[in-house]
Write a protein that holds these residues in place. Structure first.
Motif, mmCIF file in Angstrom:
data_model
loop_
_atom_site.group_PDB
_atom_site.id
_atom_site.type_symbol
_atom_site.label_atom_id
_atom_site.label_comp_id
_atom_site.label_asym_id
_atom_site.label_seq_id
_atom_site.Cartn_x
_atom_site.Cartn_y
_atom_site.Cartn_z
ATOM 1 N N LEU A 1 0.824 -1.212 0.000
ATOM 2 C CA LEU A 1 0.000 0.000 0.000
ATOM 3 C C LEU A 1 0.856 1.259 0.000
ATOM 4 N N ILE A 2 1.905 1.226 0.791
ATOM 5 C CA ILE A 2 2.805 2.386 0.857
ATOM 6 C C ILE A 2 3.486 2.605 -0.487
ATOM 7 N N ALA A 3 3.977 1.494 -1.070
ATOM 8 C CA ALA A 3 4.661 1.603 -2.370
ATOM 9 C C ALA A 3 3.699 2.094 -3.452
ATOM 10 N N GLY A 4 2.438 1.591 -3.405
ATOM 11 C CA GLY A 4 1.447 2.016 -4.394
ATOM 12 C C GLY A 4 1.107 3.490 -4.258
ATOM 13 N N THR A 5 0.990 3.937 -2.995
ATOM 14 C CA THR A 5 0.684 5.356 -2.753
ATOM 15 C C THR A 5 1.803 6.250 -3.249
ATOM 16 N N ILE A 6 3.041 5.844 -2.959
ATOM 17 C CA ILE A 6 4.198 6.626 -3.413
ATOM 18 C C ILE A 6 4.267 6.645 -4.936
ATOM 19 N N ALA A 7 3.994 5.489 -5.559
ATOM 20 C CA ALA A 7 4.020 5.414 -7.030
ATOM 21 C C ALA A 7 2.953 6.307 -7.638
ATOM 22 N N LEU A 8 1.773 6.320 -7.022
ATOM 23 C CA LEU A 8 0.694 7.172 -7.516
ATOM 24 C C LEU A 8 1.060 8.646 -7.406
ATOM 25 N N MET A 9 1.634 9.029 -6.273
ATOM 26 C CA MET A 9 2.062 10.406 -6.097
ATOM 27 C C MET A 9 3.148 10.785 -7.101
ATOM 28 N N ALA A 10 4.083 9.843 -7.324
ATOM 29 C CA ALA A 10 5.163 10.103 -8.281
ATOM 30 C C ALA A 10 4.611 10.278 -9.688
ATOM 31 N N TYR A 11 3.598 9.454 -10.030
ATOM 32 C CA TYR A 11 2.986 9.556 -11.351
ATOM 33 C C TYR A 11 2.290 10.901 -11.517
#
Length: 225
Positions: A28-38
């Motif tokens: 979940l943390i990695a997905g959230t960070i990836a979404l923010m980065a995108y």
């Protein structure tokens, strides 16, 4: 003495929560960070596009003004009673040069058909104008004959000449009306290109503000944590 009893719930099994957090938490943390980065990358891309548009504005504006002047002058070649074919030819050369420049600075103006459409318009105008000039020459010739017979007071011949001249004048009017109808058609083609240029000259600034808002929110979120 009345005794009250209360049912107590079974304590949470913290080991299960620990297992769930350990299993799904990193994802979940990695997905959230990836979404923010995108979203940040997407915003940065929009900013880069807007910066490019701003940098290109002067070059585009120069071409846009030139194109506007050409369209304005093309409309002036229609004088109501005659068409300036020579003027249209000169403007056609200027139009071709302007469009070649526009394709280098405007991204949406590739593979456009304006030059080809204008060439068709110009050729049709030439054919009709040539026919009009021939009719005018015939009318002038009859006018000269009419002057000659008027001196001799030959009314029958003069009547016949007047009839022929009237027919020629009607044909000239019809031909001229046909030529005038060509302008709205080419006007629509030129206006379509004009609107495409105008759209690219409009540069939105909101992505800059959006990125700033996101950065502020991100900083506030980190401070809260």
């Amino acid at each position: 003495m009345t005794v009250y009893s209360f049912a107590c719930s079974t304590p949470d099994n913290w080991s299960n929560w620990h297992f769930l957090a350990k299993t799904f938490g990193p994802g979940l943390i990695a997905g959230t960070i990836a979404l923010m980065a995108y979203r940040v990358a997407s915003t940065q891309k929009q900013i880069a596009t807007n910066k490019y548009n701003l940098d290109m504005f002067d070059k585009r504006w120069s071409v846009f003004e030139n194109y506007h002047d050409i369209i304005d002058n093309i409309s002036k070649c229609e004088h109501g009673d005659h068409i300036s074919v020579q003027g249209l030819e000169n403007l056609g050369n200027n139009l071709e040069k302007c469009i070649i420049k526009s394709e280098k600075v405007f991204e949406s103006l590739y593979d456009n058909h304006v030059i080809a459409e204008y060439a068709i318009f110009l050729e049709e105008a030439k054919i009709i104008t040539k026919s009009i000039n021939e009719l005018r020459d015939k009318s002038l010739k009859l006018e000269r004959e009419k002057t000659l017979y008027n001196a001799n007071k030959d009314k029958n011949i003069m009547y016949e000449l007047d009839s022929q001249i009237s027919k020629l004048q009607d044909q000239i009017k019809d031909k001229n009306a046909l030529c005038i109808k060509l302008f709205p058609k080419i006007g629509d083609v030129l206006l379509d290109l004009y609107e495409k240029m105008d759209n690219e000259l409009t540069v939105p600034h909101k992505p800059y503000e959006t990125l700033l808002d996101k950065i502020i929110k991100f900083i506030k979120y980190k401070n809260i944590r």
